[in-house]
Enzyme design. Sequence first.
Site, PDB file in Angstrom:
ATOM      1  N   ASN A  10       0.849  -1.191   0.000  1.00 46.48           N
ATOM      2  CA  ASN A  10       0.000   0.000   0.000  1.00 46.48           C
ATOM      3  C   ASN A  10       0.884   1.240   0.000  1.00 46.48           C
ATOM      4  OD1 ASN A  10      -1.968   1.953   0.366  1.00 46.48           O
ATOM      5  ND2 ASN A  10      -2.338   1.449   2.513  1.00 46.48           N
ATOM      6  N   LYS A  12      -0.048   4.265  -0.145  1.00 48.31           N
ATOM      7  CA  LYS A  12      -0.731   5.406   0.481  1.00 48.31           C
ATOM      8  C   LYS A  12      -0.583   6.631  -0.443  1.00 48.31           C
ATOM      9  CE  LYS A  12      -0.023   3.292   4.952  1.00 48.31           C
ATOM     10  NZ  LYS A  12       0.162   3.469   6.400  1.00 48.31           N
ATOM     11  N   HIS A  94      -9.118   0.970   5.353  1.00 47.03           N
ATOM     12  CA  HIS A  94      -7.852   1.194   6.033  1.00 47.03           C
ATOM     13  C   HIS A  94      -8.072   2.155   7.202  1.00 47.03           C
ATOM     14  CE1 HIS A  94      -3.717   2.478   6.774  1.00 47.03           C
ATOM     15  NE2 HIS A  94      -3.341   1.373   6.163  1.00 47.03           N
ATOM     16  N   GLU A  96      -6.620   4.669   8.176  1.00 44.42           N
ATOM     17  CA  GLU A  96      -6.530   6.094   7.833  1.00 44.42           C
ATOM     18  C   GLU A  96      -7.825   6.597   7.227  1.00 44.42           C
ATOM     19  OE1 GLU A  96      -1.815   5.315   7.304  1.00 44.42           O
ATOM     20  OE2 GLU A  96      -3.043   5.538   5.508  1.00 44.42           O
ATOM     21  N   GLU A 166      -4.742  -4.837  11.012  1.00 44.26           N
ATOM     22  CA  GLU A 166      -3.738  -3.793  11.180  1.00 44.26           C
ATOM     23  C   GLU A 166      -3.937  -3.114  12.530  1.00 44.26           C
ATOM     24  OE1 GLU A 166      -2.343  -2.077   7.124  1.00 44.26           O
ATOM     25  OE2 GLU A 166      -4.349  -1.354   7.503  1.00 44.26           O
ATOM     26  N   GLY A 172       2.991   2.582  10.753  1.00 43.88           N
ATOM     27  CA  GLY A 172       3.871   3.722  10.518  1.00 43.88           C
ATOM     28  C   GLY A 172       4.606   4.214  11.744  1.00 43.88           C
ATOM     29  N   SER A 212       3.766  -1.797  10.170  1.00 44.50           N
ATOM     30  CA  SER A 212       5.223  -1.642  10.158  1.00 44.50           C
ATOM     31  C   SER A 212       5.946  -2.940   9.816  1.00 44.50           C
ATOM     32  CB  SER A 212       5.715  -1.083  11.501  1.00 44.50           C
ATOM     33  OG  SER A 212       5.205   0.214  11.729  1.00 44.50           O
TER      34      SER A 212
END
Length: 250
Positions: A10, A12, A94, A96, A166, A172, A212
Amino acid sequence: MGRKFLVGGNWKMNGSKQLADTIVKALNEGKWSDNVEVVIAPPAPYLSIVRSALDAKVGVSAQNIYTEQKGAFTGEVSTEMLKDLDIKWTIIGHSERRTIFGESSDLIGKKVAAAVKAGLSVIACVGEQESERESGKTNEVVFGQLQAIAKYLQPADWKNVVVAYEPVWAIGTGKVATPQIAQDTHKDIRGWLAKNVSQEVADATRILYGGSVGAKSAPELQKEVDIDGFLVGGASLKDQEFLQIIQAKN
C-alpha cells in the site's frame, strides 16, 4: 488446498512516475515462490501506468472505492472505472480512511459489498487503537468491524475478500506486534468467521498482518499458522526491501 500467501504493498499518498518505474522494474525482474501472490496499490493517478507496465503475475489494487458506479460524487473512484483500467483489487477500510476521513464501519461494509458485487477482490482492513488494546477491547473492536462487513455479504462472497488485521498503534510507528500477538488476533478473527459466517469461509479466508512490516520482521511473522500474508506500508516504497518481504515466504 492451503491458503496462498499474499503480500500487498500500500503506497498510500506517496509515489511518482519515477518511483513507479523503479518498483515495476524490481517486481518484473524479481523472483519469488509460486506459493506467494503479490498485489500493489499505488495512488489512483498511477494505477493505469503501473498496470500497463507491470507483469501480469502481479496484481494492482486501488486504495479505496465508492459505493456508487457513477454520478455526482466529486473526488470519488468507482468500481467500473477500475475495471475499465483492468484493476482487479481494492483496499477498503484502512485505518486512515476510518480515522482521518471519518468513514464508518457501516459505510466500509457497504463498500466491500459494492466491490465484491462488481467482481473486484477486496483487502478489507480491521484493527484497534492502542488505547483499545490496552483496555482489553481488541476483539470487541475488531469483531464489530467484521460484523459491519459480514452483514452485507453472502457466505459465497467471502471468496473475494481478504482480511487485513492492522493494529493501528503499529502502523507507521515502527512498533510491530510480536508474532504471538499477531497470531493470537488472527486466530480470533478466524474463530469469529467460523462462528458467524461458516467454518468453510474461516478455513479459506486469507488474513494478512499489517503494521510496520519490514524485511526484518517478515521472516518470523510468516511462520505463524494464521498469518496468511502482509499488507505492507512504508517498506513497499523501497523496491529491494519489498522484494525481501515477498521472498520471506518460500
